[in-house]
Write a protein that holds these residues in place. Structure first.
Motif, PDB file in Angstrom:
ATOM      1  N   SER A 165       0.924  -1.160  -0.007  1.00 53.16           N
ATOM      2  CA  SER A 165      -0.094  -0.091   0.168  1.00 53.16           C
ATOM      3  C   SER A 165       1.083   1.217   0.008  1.00 53.16           C
ATOM      4  O   SER A 165       1.799   1.252   0.810  1.00 53.16           O
ATOM      5  CB  SER A 165      -0.839  -0.145   1.237  1.00 53.16           C
ATOM      6  N   ALA A 166       0.510   2.336  -0.679  1.00 50.97           N
ATOM      7  CA  ALA A 166       1.351   3.429  -0.868  1.00 50.97           C
ATOM      8  C   ALA A 166       0.202   4.501  -0.990  1.00 50.97           C
ATOM      9  O   ALA A 166      -0.666   4.443  -1.756  1.00 50.97           O
ATOM     10  CB  ALA A 166       2.543   3.499  -2.073  1.00 50.97           C
ATOM     11  N   ARG A 167       0.890   5.775  -0.806  1.00 55.29           N
ATOM     12  CA  ARG A 167      -0.071   7.082  -1.014  1.00 55.29           C
ATOM     13  C   ARG A 167       0.424   7.881  -2.114  1.00 55.29           C
ATOM     14  O   ARG A 167       1.596   8.081  -2.130  1.00 55.29           O
ATOM     15  CB  ARG A 167      -0.047   7.920   0.334  1.00 55.29           C
ATOM     16  N   MET A 168      -0.852   8.320  -2.947  1.00 51.14           N
ATOM     17  CA  MET A 168      -0.327   9.034  -4.165  1.00 51.14           C
ATOM     18  C   MET A 168      -0.488  10.328  -3.846  1.00 51.14           C
ATOM     19  O   MET A 168       0.234  11.446  -4.300  1.00 51.14           O
ATOM     20  CB  MET A 168      -0.723   8.614  -5.386  1.00 51.14           C
ATOM     21  N   THR A 169      -1.873  10.585  -3.161  1.00 50.86           N
ATOM     22  CA  THR A 169      -2.227  11.779  -2.934  1.00 50.86           C
ATOM     23  C   THR A 169      -3.022  11.800  -1.608  1.00 50.86           C
ATOM     24  O   THR A 169      -3.203  10.666  -1.099  1.00 50.86           O
ATOM     25  CB  THR A 169      -3.410  12.565  -4.147  1.00 50.86           C
ATOM     26  N   GLY A 170      -3.453  12.943  -1.037  1.00 49.03           N
ATOM     27  CA  GLY A 170      -4.358  12.813   0.090  1.00 49.03           C
ATOM     28  C   GLY A 170      -3.611  13.074   1.558  1.00 49.03           C
ATOM     29  O   GLY A 170      -2.484  13.076   1.690  1.00 49.03           O
ATOM     30  N   GLU A 171      -4.459  13.160   2.393  1.00 51.92           N
ATOM     31  CA  GLU A 171      -3.818  13.607   3.825  1.00 51.92           C
ATOM     32  C   GLU A 171      -3.620  12.296   4.632  1.00 51.92           C
ATOM     33  O   GLU A 171      -4.476  11.428   4.753  1.00 51.92           O
ATOM     34  CB  GLU A 171      -4.842  14.601   4.639  1.00 51.92           C
ATOM     35  N   GLN A 172      -2.389  12.414   5.148  1.00 54.52           N
ATOM     36  CA  GLN A 172      -1.760  11.219   5.557  1.00 54.52           C
ATOM     37  C   GLN A 172      -2.284  11.307   7.175  1.00 54.52           C
ATOM     38  O   GLN A 172      -2.746  10.188   7.958  1.00 54.52           O
ATOM     39  CB  GLN A 172      -0.433  10.983   5.845  1.00 54.52           C
ATOM     40  N   TYR A 173      -2.063  12.412   7.699  1.00 56.14           N
ATOM     41  CA  TYR A 173      -2.183  12.866   9.393  1.00 56.14           C
ATOM     42  C   TYR A 173      -3.720  13.251   9.500  1.00 56.14           C
ATOM     43  O   TYR A 173      -4.233  13.754   8.543  1.00 56.14           O
ATOM     44  CB  TYR A 173      -1.278  13.533   9.994  1.00 56.14           C
ATOM     45  N   GLY A 174      -4.042  13.607  10.736  1.00 53.47           N
ATOM     46  CA  GLY A 174      -5.246  14.118  11.064  1.00 53.47           C
ATOM     47  C   GLY A 174      -6.224  13.299  11.561  1.00 53.47           C
ATOM     48  O   GLY A 174      -5.974  12.045  11.361  1.00 53.47           O
ATOM     49  N   GLU A 175      -7.303  13.505  12.094  1.00 52.27           N
ATOM     50  CA  GLU A 175      -8.453  12.720  12.591  1.00 52.27           C
ATOM     51  C   GLU A 175      -9.217  12.161  11.296  1.00 52.27           C
ATOM     52  O   GLU A 175      -9.819  11.105  11.446  1.00 52.27           O
ATOM     53  CB  GLU A 175      -9.488  13.337  13.207  1.00 52.27           C
ATOM     54  N   GLN A 176      -9.244  12.859  10.117  1.00 51.14           N
ATOM     55  CA  GLN A 176      -9.811  12.144   9.060  1.00 51.14           C
ATOM     56  C   GLN A 176      -8.873  12.171   7.875  1.00 51.14           C
ATOM     57  O   GLN A 176      -8.749  12.773   6.947  1.00 51.14           O
ATOM     58  CB  GLN A 176     -11.074  13.357   8.371  1.00 51.14           C
ATOM     59  N   ARG A 177      -8.153  10.987   8.111  1.00 50.47           N
ATOM     60  CA  ARG A 177      -7.019  10.421   6.987  1.00 50.47           C
ATOM     61  C   ARG A 177      -7.713  10.095   5.922  1.00 50.47           C
ATOM     62  O   ARG A 177      -8.795   9.464   5.632  1.00 50.47           O
ATOM     63  CB  ARG A 177      -6.285   9.389   7.578  1.00 50.47           C
ATOM     64  N   ALA A 178      -7.274  10.487   4.579  1.00 49.51           N
ATOM     65  CA  ALA A 178      -7.760  10.688   3.348  1.00 49.51           C
ATOM     66  C   ALA A 178      -7.821   9.163   2.918  1.00 49.51           C
ATOM     67  O   ALA A 178      -6.766   8.251   3.012  1.00 49.51           O
ATOM     68  CB  ALA A 178      -7.180  11.245   2.382  1.00 49.51           C
TER      69      ALA A 178
END
Length: 389
Positions: A165-178
């Protein structure tokens, strides 16, 4: 509803029981655990011959298209036998490939037993939230470049391919992780820039830390759709949690039976200690936990086939929560009832206890699944009318 297993499921279970009793007893397992690789090629070949590797694979790829209930039967017996082969890691990886619908050739290799898989999903900071992904996937021409690190990849050093699994876009941290922007890839373990450091875990299995240093993969490595991997990841994680619930039930059955036998044979004050009422009460409590866990695990296996994602999540999280509690209670009681012997390496009870402790922390502990269950639509009174119950 008929809760009895059908003849085919019973046949699978009986075949595994016979093999474990004949070739994979406790001493044989200990030898495998302490070997250099921690797994047995002969045992893996037998699992393939018995059809276990083909069971969850679609018929179009040479498998049997087994349901989650079929897999429940298999995992339960593997749990009873404390089997340390990379079966769980491989069938979980196969579920990713099946849901992605793009890697038929790899599924054929899984079905034949030629290919072992591992799932590189967890990271140092993610704990049980698999949306918390720091590993990056950057577009590069016709492919992608992966950078990051994955921790405690079960049987990562024994696999031929990794599901990553890897992230291309979107928020990693915070209460509402993308959830948007998460992508899934299948990566060969010999890819340039990939480093794997294997080690033995508390329960005798093998895991690895995996580093991706500018690892290049082509577009064909993507599982599903780029940037839209969360639904596959979410469903596959539930599938894996369901399999672990079944394995835990098998392990709890075995440690319960071993404890009962010990109480019948251990003498104290001229009588078996099983005659003492206080110990009988403990065994009764263990049995209640076991039966509740078995029922919840079977319900989760049935619900894994549901097209309603919320229903699937509720059933799996409820089962994993209940089984985590039962595993801890039964394991601790078994160790106490065995006395000091309960923690020795020579006694199977200690190994079951360790495996149950590891299952408890794999793919979500009790707190994680309780919170997830509560968060599902329909739990609280203020849930929007018409939401899935």
């Amino acid at each position: 509803m008929d809760f009895n297993f059908n003849p085919e499921q019973t046949q699978f279970a009986d075949a595994l029981k016979r093999w474990i009793a004949r070739d994979y007893d406790f001493e044989a397992r200990r030898a495998i655990v302490h070997s250099e690789t921690g797994v047995s090629d002969a045992a893996w070949a037998t699992l393939a011959e018995l059809g276990m590797t083909a069971l969850p694979v679609p018929e179009a790829q040479g498998g049997f298209a087994g349901s989650a209930v079929d897999m429940f039967v298999v995992m339960q017996e593997l749990g009873r036998g404390l089997v340390v082969e990379p079966y769980f890691a491989t069938v979980l990886g196969a579920e990713f490939l099946r849901l992605g619908g793009r890697h038929a050739a790899l599924l054929e290799q899984v079905a034949s037993g030629e290919l072992k898989l591992a799932c590189a999903l967890g990271e140092r900071q993610s704990r049980h939230d698999m949306r918390n992904i720091a590993t990056q996937a950057m577009p590069d021409g016709a492919g992608y470049v992966l950078n990051g690190e994955k921790k405690v990849v079960l049987h990562g050093a024994q696999a031929g391919m990794l599901v990553v699994s890897a992230r291309m876009t979107g928020e990693q941290y915070g209460e509402q992780r993308a959830e948007e922007g998460i992508s899934l890839f299948v990566v060969p373990v010999d890819a340039a820039g990939l480093r794997i450091a294997g080690y033995r875990t508390l329960d005798g299995l093998r895991a690895a830390d995996v580093v991706f240093d500018k690892v290049r993969v082509d577009a064909g490595a993507v599982i599903g759709t780029p940037g839209a991997g969360w639904p596959i990841l979410d469903a596959a994680l539930d599938y894996g949690a369901g399999l672990l619930c079944a394995e835990a039930v098998g392990a709890m059955e075995a440690i319960f039976e071993a404890t009962l036998d010990y109480l019948k044979t251990r003498q104290q004050f001229g009588a078996p200690i099983g005659k003492f009422q206080a110990l009988q009460h403990r065994m009764a409590d263990m049995y209640i936990h076991l039966e509740q866990a078995r029922s919840m695990a079977l319900l989760a296996a049935v619900r894994l086939g549901s097209s309603d994602a919320a229903e699937r999540r509720r059933a799996v999280s409820a089962a994993k929560y209940r089984i985590n509690l039962a595993a801890r209670f039964i394991g601790q009681q078994a160790v106490q009832l065995h006395g000091g012997m309960g923690v020795t390496d020579e006694l199977p009870a200690a190994h079951y206890f360790k495996r149950l402790a590891s299952i408890e922390l794999t793919l979500g502990d009790a707190d994680h699944h309780l919170a997830r269950f509560i968060a599902q639509p329909g739990f609280s009174d203020d849930t929007t009318e018409g939401a899935p119950a």
